[in-house]
Design a protein around this motif. Structure first.
Motif, PDB file in Angstrom:
ATOM      1  N   PRO A 150     -24.712  27.971 -28.223  1.00 51.29           N
ATOM      2  CA  PRO A 150     -24.146  26.649 -27.949  1.00 51.29           C
ATOM      3  C   PRO A 150     -24.865  25.955 -26.790  1.00 51.29           C
ATOM      4  CG  PRO A 150     -22.501  28.384 -27.624  1.00 51.29           C
ATOM      5  CD  PRO A 150     -23.762  29.033 -28.065  1.00 51.29           C
ATOM      6  N   MET A 151     -24.979  24.649 -26.917  1.00 58.42           N
ATOM      7  CA  MET A 151     -25.616  23.847 -25.886  1.00 58.42           C
ATOM      8  C   MET A 151     -24.593  23.618 -24.776  1.00 58.42           C
ATOM      9  SD  MET A 151     -28.500  23.313 -27.251  1.00 58.42           S
ATOM     10  CE  MET A 151     -29.342  23.087 -28.780  1.00 58.42           C
ATOM     11  N   ARG A 152     -24.830  24.234 -23.628  1.00 57.88           N
ATOM     12  CA  ARG A 152     -23.870  24.147 -22.538  1.00 57.88           C
ATOM     13  C   ARG A 152     -24.393  23.265 -21.417  1.00 57.88           C
ATOM     14  NH1 ARG A 152     -20.984  28.753 -20.291  1.00 57.88           N
ATOM     15  NH2 ARG A 152     -22.565  28.451 -18.734  1.00 57.88           N
ATOM     16  N   MET A 153     -23.455  22.628 -20.747  1.00 62.81           N
ATOM     17  CA  MET A 153     -23.732  21.906 -19.516  1.00 62.81           C
ATOM     18  C   MET A 153     -22.710  22.398 -18.504  1.00 62.81           C
ATOM     19  SD  MET A 153     -24.259  17.862 -20.242  1.00 62.81           S
ATOM     20  CE  MET A 153     -24.793  17.347 -21.835  1.00 62.81           C
ATOM     21  N   PRO A 154     -22.981  23.502 -17.806  1.00 64.36           N
ATOM     22  CA  PRO A 154     -22.023  23.960 -16.807  1.00 64.36           C
ATOM     23  C   PRO A 154     -21.753  22.851 -15.791  1.00 64.36           C
ATOM     24  CG  PRO A 154     -23.744  25.584 -17.149  1.00 64.36           C
ATOM     25  CD  PRO A 154     -24.155  24.348 -17.881  1.00 64.36           C
ATOM     26  N   MET A 155     -20.510  22.772 -15.329  1.00 57.64           N
ATOM     27  CA  MET A 155     -20.096  21.630 -14.529  1.00 57.64           C
ATOM     28  C   MET A 155     -19.268  22.074 -13.334  1.00 57.64           C
ATOM     29  SD  MET A 155     -17.775  18.458 -15.932  1.00 57.64           S
ATOM     30  CE  MET A 155     -16.390  19.465 -16.415  1.00 57.64           C
ATOM     31  N   ASP A 156     -19.450  21.397 -12.200  1.00 53.32           N
ATOM     32  CA  ASP A 156     -18.586  21.505 -11.025  1.00 53.32           C
ATOM     33  C   ASP A 156     -18.037  20.117 -10.750  1.00 53.32           C
ATOM     34  OD1 ASP A 156     -19.200  24.189 -10.608  1.00 53.32           O
ATOM     35  OD2 ASP A 156     -20.778  23.759  -9.143  1.00 53.32           O
ATOM     36  N   VAL A 157     -16.779  20.041 -10.297  1.00 50.77           N
ATOM     37  CA  VAL A 157     -16.157  18.763  -9.948  1.00 50.77           C
ATOM     38  C   VAL A 157     -15.437  18.936  -8.619  1.00 50.77           C
ATOM     39  CG1 VAL A 157     -14.487  16.983 -10.628  1.00 50.77           C
ATOM     40  CG2 VAL A 157     -15.795  18.187 -12.389  1.00 50.77           C
ATOM     41  N   TRP A 158     -15.594  17.958  -7.726  1.00 53.64           N
ATOM     42  CA  TRP A 158     -14.838  17.945  -6.477  1.00 53.64           C
ATOM     43  C   TRP A 158     -14.542  16.515  -6.074  1.00 53.64           C
ATOM     44  CZ3 TRP A 158     -20.059  18.615  -6.541  1.00 53.64           C
ATOM     45  CH2 TRP A 158     -20.825  17.827  -5.680  1.00 53.64           C
ATOM     46  N   LYS A 159     -13.616  16.351  -5.148  1.00 51.91           N
ATOM     47  CA  LYS A 159     -13.183  15.024  -4.709  1.00 51.91           C
ATOM     48  C   LYS A 159     -13.355  14.915  -3.202  1.00 51.91           C
ATOM     49  CE  LYS A 159      -9.170  12.041  -4.461  1.00 51.91           C
ATOM     50  NZ  LYS A 159      -7.737  11.937  -4.551  1.00 51.91           N
ATOM     51  N   ASP A 160     -13.791  13.741  -2.766  1.00 53.68           N
ATOM     52  CA  ASP A 160     -13.795  13.409  -1.346  1.00 53.68           C
ATOM     53  C   ASP A 160     -13.416  11.939  -1.203  1.00 53.68           C
ATOM     54  OD1 ASP A 160     -16.098  11.893  -1.854  1.00 53.68           O
ATOM     55  OD2 ASP A 160     -17.462  13.274  -0.869  1.00 53.68           O
ATOM     56  N   GLU A 161     -13.605  11.381  -0.030  1.00 54.64           N
ATOM     57  CA  GLU A 161     -13.157   9.997   0.205  1.00 54.64           C
ATOM     58  C   GLU A 161     -13.904   8.964  -0.629  1.00 54.64           C
ATOM     59  OE1 GLU A 161     -16.434  11.073   2.859  1.00 54.64           O
ATOM     60  OE2 GLU A 161     -14.458  11.963   2.660  1.00 54.64           O
ATOM     61  N   SER A 162     -15.096   9.299  -1.132  1.00 54.70           N
ATOM     62  CA  SER A 162     -15.860   8.338  -1.937  1.00 54.70           C
ATOM     63  C   SER A 162     -15.506   8.392  -3.422  1.00 54.70           C
ATOM     64  CB  SER A 162     -17.360   8.552  -1.748  1.00 54.70           C
ATOM     65  OG  SER A 162     -17.726   9.846  -2.149  1.00 54.70           O
ATOM     66  N   GLY A 163     -14.766   9.414  -3.856  1.00 52.81           N
ATOM     67  CA  GLY A 163     -14.361   9.510  -5.253  1.00 52.81           C
ATOM     68  C   GLY A 163     -14.529  10.921  -5.772  1.00 52.81           C
ATOM     69  N   TYR A 164     -14.693  11.037  -7.081  1.00 55.23           N
ATOM     70  CA  TYR A 164     -14.875  12.331  -7.737  1.00 55.23           C
ATOM     71  C   TYR A 164     -16.362  12.553  -7.989  1.00 55.23           C
ATOM     72  CZ  TYR A 164      -9.873  12.654  -8.456  1.00 55.23           C
ATOM     73  OH  TYR A 164      -8.529  12.749  -8.246  1.00 55.23           O
ATOM     74  N   HIS A 165     -16.819  13.752  -7.671  1.00 62.72           N
ATOM     75  CA  HIS A 165     -18.216  14.128  -7.871  1.00 62.72           C
ATOM     76  C   HIS A 165     -18.279  15.139  -9.016  1.00 62.72           C
ATOM     77  CE1 HIS A 165     -19.655  12.373  -4.031  1.00 62.72           C
ATOM     78  NE2 HIS A 165     -18.384  12.559  -3.704  1.00 62.72           N
ATOM     79  N   VAL A 166     -19.203  14.906  -9.932  1.00 60.46           N
ATOM     80  CA  VAL A 166     -19.399  15.796 -11.071  1.00 60.46           C
ATOM     81  C   VAL A 166     -20.863  16.214 -11.058  1.00 60.46           C
ATOM     82  CG1 VAL A 166     -19.313  16.016 -13.587  1.00 60.46           C
ATOM     83  CG2 VAL A 166     -17.669  14.522 -12.408  1.00 60.46           C
ATOM     84  N   GLU A 167     -21.119  17.524 -11.077  1.00 58.24           N
ATOM     85  CA  GLU A 167     -22.489  18.015 -11.170  1.00 58.24           C
ATOM     86  C   GLU A 167     -22.618  18.832 -12.445  1.00 58.24           C
ATOM     87  OE1 GLU A 167     -24.251  18.174  -6.672  1.00 58.24           O
ATOM     88  OE2 GLU A 167     -23.492  20.044  -7.514  1.00 58.24           O
ATOM     89  N   LEU A 168     -23.621  18.473 -13.250  1.00 57.31           N
ATOM     90  CA  LEU A 168     -23.884  19.142 -14.521  1.00 57.31           C
ATOM     91  C   LEU A 168     -25.274  19.764 -14.465  1.00 57.31           C
ATOM     92  CD1 LEU A 168     -22.616  16.042 -16.324  1.00 57.31           C
ATOM     93  CD2 LEU A 168     -21.639  18.264 -16.818  1.00 57.31           C
ATOM     94  N   ASP A 169     -25.371  21.041 -14.810  1.00 56.03           N
ATOM     95  CA  ASP A 169     -26.664  21.723 -14.831  1.00 56.03           C
ATOM     96  C   ASP A 169     -27.414  21.374 -16.108  1.00 56.03           C
ATOM     97  OD1 ASP A 169     -26.165  22.926 -12.434  1.00 56.03           O
ATOM     98  OD2 ASP A 169     -25.721  24.902 -13.256  1.00 56.03           O
ATOM     99  N   LEU A 170     -28.612  20.811 -15.936  1.00 62.24           N
ATOM    100  CA  LEU A 170     -29.478  20.464 -17.062  1.00 62.24           C
ATOM    101  C   LEU A 170     -30.916  20.867 -16.744  1.00 62.24           C
ATOM    102  CD1 LEU A 170     -28.054  16.904 -17.799  1.00 62.24           C
ATOM    103  CD2 LEU A 170     -27.820  18.926 -19.225  1.00 62.24           C
ATOM    104  N   PRO A 171     -31.162  22.157 -16.507  1.00 64.94           N
ATOM    105  CA  PRO A 171     -32.519  22.565 -16.145  1.00 64.94           C
ATOM    106  C   PRO A 171     -33.500  22.339 -17.291  1.00 64.94           C
ATOM    107  CG  PRO A 171     -31.157  24.486 -16.611  1.00 64.94           C
ATOM    108  CD  PRO A 171     -30.251  23.286 -16.632  1.00 64.94           C
TER     109      PRO A 171
END
Length: 156
Positions: free
Chosen positions: A27-48
């Motif tokens: 399966p084609m995966r995009m592992p993801m991390d999400v966190w929140k701070d004062e500027s909003g929600y941050h999403v990081e997706l691994d796409l090496p």
């Protein structure tokens, strides 16, 4: 069959047989991390290994769609022994809440990681209400017989 320097040659045969039977690749995966701070929600997706020009981020209503493409390297005269790294199209959709600003999403791709910033919608952010002081005396009315006072709102 040639010797597999990276492990058991039968493991690769087993994996290939499973793919042939199921008709699918890993399966084609995009592992993801999400966190929140004062500027909003941050999403990081691994796409090496993804070409930055193939990365496409769209928003529609409350859905953010990320599409990316990783090309296979031309086999030429090479004999592929192990092919575990997925290639082809990657797609991931993120459902966001009404309190987030889908139109204000920003994206940055660096070192194989796609970083999205999803800001909180201005209407959902807390705001301070200015309290003014009236020069008129308090405007209260007394309800006869009860001793209660009611605030007269909107009356002149």
């Amino acid at each position: 069959m040639q010797f597999d320097p990276f492990g058991d040659p039968f493991r690769q045969l087993d994996r290939m047989a499973q793919q042939l039977v199921s008709g699918a690749r890993t399966p084609m995966r995009m592992p993801m991390d999400v966190w929140k701070d004062e500027s909003g929600y941050h999403v990081e997706l691994d796409l090496p290994g993804v070409d930055p020009s193939s990365v496409d981020v769209t928003t529609e209503r409350n859905v953010i769609t990320v599409r990316a493409e990783r090309s296979t390297r031309a086999a030429g005269s090479r004999e592929v022994l192990i092919a575990e790294r997925p290639h082809g199209s990657f797609v991931r959709q993120l459902q966001i809440g009404d309190g987030l600003d889908a139109g204000g999403v920003s994206a940055d791709y660096r070192d194989g990681v796609l970083h999205l910033l999803v800001p909180v919608a201005p209407s959902a952010q807390p705001r301070r209400v200015e309290v003014s002081r009236s020069t008129r005396p308090d405007h209260h009315e007394v309800v006869e017989g009860s001793g209660e006072q009611r605030e007269a709102v909107g009356s002149a």
